[in-house]
Design an enzyme around this catalytic site. Structure first.
Site, PDB file in Angstrom:
ATOM      1  N   ASP A  36      42.072  42.725  41.505  1.00  0.00           N
ATOM      2  CA  ASP A  36      42.446  42.450  42.890  1.00  0.00           C
ATOM      3  C   ASP A  36      43.351  41.232  43.023  1.00  0.00           C
ATOM      4  O   ASP A  36      43.691  40.830  44.135  1.00  0.00           O
ATOM      5  CB  ASP A  36      41.206  42.315  43.783  1.00  0.00           C
ATOM      6  CG  ASP A  36      40.454  41.014  43.563  1.00  0.00           C
ATOM      7  OD1 ASP A  36      40.501  40.488  42.443  1.00  0.00           O
ATOM      8  OD2 ASP A  36      39.803  40.524  44.512  1.00  0.00           O
TER       9      ASP A  36
ATOM     10  N   ASP B 160      43.050  37.935  42.368  1.00  0.00           N
ATOM     11  CA  ASP B 160      42.669  36.575  42.734  1.00  0.00           C
ATOM     12  C   ASP B 160      42.367  35.698  41.525  1.00  0.00           C
ATOM     13  O   ASP B 160      42.120  34.505  41.670  1.00  0.00           O
ATOM     14  CB  ASP B 160      41.505  36.558  43.725  1.00  0.00           C
ATOM     15  CG  ASP B 160      40.230  37.203  43.179  1.00  0.00           C
ATOM     16  OD1 ASP B 160      40.225  37.633  42.009  1.00  0.00           O
ATOM     17  OD2 ASP B 160      39.249  37.284  43.943  1.00  0.00           O
TER      18      ASP B 160
ATOM     19  N   SER C 151      37.240  43.851  42.418  1.00  0.00           N
ATOM     20  CA  SER C 151      37.817  42.806  41.584  1.00  0.00           C
ATOM     21  C   SER C 151      37.963  43.236  40.122  1.00  0.00           C
ATOM     22  O   SER C 151      38.683  44.175  39.813  1.00  0.00           O
ATOM     23  CB  SER C 151      36.967  41.539  41.704  1.00  0.00           C
ATOM     24  OG  SER C 151      37.559  40.435  41.077  1.00  0.00           O
TER      25      SER C 151
END
Length: 460
Positions: free
Chosen positions: A254, A256, A112
Site C-alpha cells: 500500500d 506507506d 498493506s
C-alpha cells in the site's frame, strides 16, 4: 467499551472471514457515514448550507478490492454521504487527497504488506491523519444499530476522480529539496510490490530526473507482495547489482513503507533510513524535538543518535503510537524498523515514496552513497520470530507461567548486553518474539528457545 474491529492499523483480516465480508463492508460504510454526517453538523455546517458530507475511497491492487469498494460505496450512499473514487493509489495518497478535496474522511481498502488473501480498511480524518480512538468507537457503536437509509432525495452520489494520481505525484515531488538537476544522473531500481504504487512511483522518480528500472509493477490482483516489495527485498538486491544502480527502493503493497538497498546490494532497513533522514534534518537545523522509534528499534540506532547528541525515544510498536508521541513532543521525525517512517514536516502519515525522496535528497546534497550515510549505525544482532497463535490469545500467552519463566531465563542469559520483547501483531494472529544483544549466536539461540516455549504454551 472495548473496540471489536479497529486495531492499531484499522480493520484487517482474511477475505470471506468475519469481519472481512461484503455485508460488513456495507454496514461499515453506513456506520462511518452516519458519524461523518453527525460530525459535520457538529461543526455547524448543516446540509441546508449546501455542504454535503463526502468521503474519498482508494484501494490497493488486491482482487477483493473491487468487491469492498462497491460495498463501502453503497453503505456511504445509504447514509447520505457523497463518494469520491480514486481507484488504486497508495495509502498516504488517500491521506493527502482527503485534505486536498476537503473530504470528511478518506478510506483505504488494503492489507498493506499482507498476502492478497487478506484485506482491510484504513480510515483518515479530514486532516489526513489516522482517526482518533473516540471516532473509531463512535463508528463501532453505529455498527450495532439497524441500517436505515436516508430519504431518497438525500442519498449519496459517487464519482471517479481521474486527476488523483497526478495530484499525488506532484505532491510527492514537492516534498524533496534538491539542488538544480534533481536526481539527474542517478540510477535507481524501484520495486513496487505489485501494489498500489505501481503506476505513480515510477513517474515520481523519473520526473525528478532519475534513470529508473522498475520491478514488481505488474499487478494481477493476486500477486501483491508475493516475493517482492519491502518484505522480500532480496530480488531488489539482485537487481541493483545486475543494473549497476546507485540505489534500490522497495515499497510495500500500500506504499506507506520503504526499505532501500545500497549500491553493493546491502539491505538498508527502516532504522538506518530513519537515521539518515534525522541526521540530514539535524545538519540542516531542521530537526525538531527527539527522534521517535519503537520498542523494536535496534539498539545500534539509539547509540548512533546518542553519539550525535540527538535525543531518542521509544514508543509502542505501530505508526499511530509513533505519530502520537511525535505530536506530543512537537517533534518531526520518527519511524519503525519495518520502514514505516513519519516525516511530519512533509506529510501527515507514513509515506514510502516521500521517505525514499528524503534519503535521496541527503545523498545528493552530501554527494555520499547510501552505504556511507548509514555507516554510523552499527546494528546489534537482533532475531525476530513470528509465532502463529489463536486470535485473541496473545495476552494470556504472555502471562503464561511457562512463557514468563522462559523470558526470565533469557534475560538472565543476556544480562545487561541484551533485551527481550514479546508483543502481539496488530494486524495478524501472531506473537512476535524479539531478542537483541551483542552476541549473534546467543541472540539466535535465546530467540529460538523463547519462541519454542511460546509454541508449547499455545498448543497446551
Amino acid at each position: 467499551m472495548a473496540q471489536r474491529y479497529f486495531g492499531t492499523d484499522g480493520i484487517r483480516g482474511e477475505v470471506g472471514e468475519a469481519p472481512l465480508t461484503p455485508d460488513f463492508a456495507l454496514k461499515l460504510g453506513w456506520a462511518a457515514g452516519r458519524v461523518l454526517v453527525r460530525r459535520l453538523g457538529e461543526r455547524g455546517v448543516p446540509e441546508s448550507a449546501g455542504e454535503r458530507a463526502q468521503v474519498l475511497i482508494g484501494k490497493d491492487t488486491r482482487l477483493s478490492g473491487y468487491m469492498f469498494e462497491s460495498a463501502l460505496e453503497a453503505g456511504f450512499a445509504a447514509a447520505g454521504v457523497d463518494v469520491l473514487l480514486v481507484g488504486p493509489l497508495p495509502t498516504p495518497a488517500i491521506a493527502y487527497l482527503a485534505r486536498t478535496f476537503r473530504a470528511g474522511a478518506g478510506v483505504v481498502i488494503s492489507a498493506s504488506h499482507n498476502p492478497f488473501s487478506d484485506n482491510g480498511f484504513k480510515f483518515f480524518s479530514h486532516y489526513g491523519q489516522k482517526l482518533a480512538d473516540e471516532v473509531e468507537a463512535e463508528i463501532e457503536a453505529e455498527l450495532d444499530q439497524p441500517l436505515v437509509c436516508v430519504d431518497s432525495d438525500r442519498l449519496g452520489r459517487a464519482r471517479r476522480v481521474e486527476s488523483a494520481p497526478g495530484r499525488y505525484i506532484e505532491f510527492c515531488k514537492s516534498t524533496a529539496r534538491f539542488e538544480n538537476g534533481g536526481l539527474s544522473g542517478m540510477k535507481i531500481v524501484l520495486d513496487c510490490a505489485h501494489g498500489a504504487t505501481y503506476h505513480v512511483a515510477p513517474d515520481v522518480f523519473r520526473e525528478l530526473g532519475a534513470q529508473v528500472a522498475v520491478i514488481g509493477a505488474s499487478p494481477d490482483g493476486l500477486n501483491i507482495n508475493r516475493d517482492v516489495g519491502s518484505t522480500h527485498p532480496k530480488g531488489l538486491s539482485d537487481a541493483v547489482r545486475a543494473h549497476g544502480a546507485d540505489v534500490g527502493i522497495a515499497l510495500d503493497g500500500d506504499g506507506d513503507r520503504c526499505i532501500m538497498v545500497d549500491h553493493e546490494g546491502n539491505i538498508v532497513d527502516g532504522d538506518q533510513l530513519l537515521y539518515v533522514i534525522a541526521n540530514a534534518r539535524r545538519q540542516a537545523g531542521e530537526l525538531q524535538g527527539p527522534v521517535v522509534g519503537t520498542l523494536m528499534s535496534n539498539l545500534g540506532l539509539a547509540l548512533a543518535f546518542k553519539r550525535d547528541g540527538v535525543e531518542f525515544e521509544r514508543a509502542k510498536v505501530g505508526d499511530r503510537y509513533v505519530f502520537e508521541r511525535l505530536r506530543a513532543l512537537g517533534a518531526n521525525v520518527g519511524g519503525e524498523s519495518s520502514g514505516h517512517i513519519l516525516c511530519l514536516d512533509r506529510a501527515t502519515t507514513g509515506d514510502g515514496i516521500v521517505s525514499a525522496l528524503q534519503v535521496l535528497a541527503a545523498m545528493v546534497s552530501t554527494g555520499s552513497s547510501l552505504r556511507t550515510l548509514v555507516t554510523p549505525v552499527d546494528k546489534c544482532p537482533q532475531t525476530l520470530i513470528n509465532v502463529r497463535i489463536t486470535r485473541g490469545s496473545a495476552d494470556s500467552l504472555m502471562q503464561n507461567t511457562q512463557v514468563v519463566d522462559a523470558v526470565r531465563d533469557v534475560e538472565n542469559t543476556l544480562g545487561d548486553e541484551g533485551r527481550v520483547l514479546l508483543r502481539p501483531s496488530g494486524t495478524e494472529p501472531l506473537l512476535r518474539v524479539m531478542v537483541e544483544g551483542t552476541d549473534a549466536g546467543a541472540v539466535e539461540d535465546c530467540a529460538n528457545r523463547l519462541a519454542e516455549s511460546v509454541r508449547q504454551a499455545a498448543a497446551a
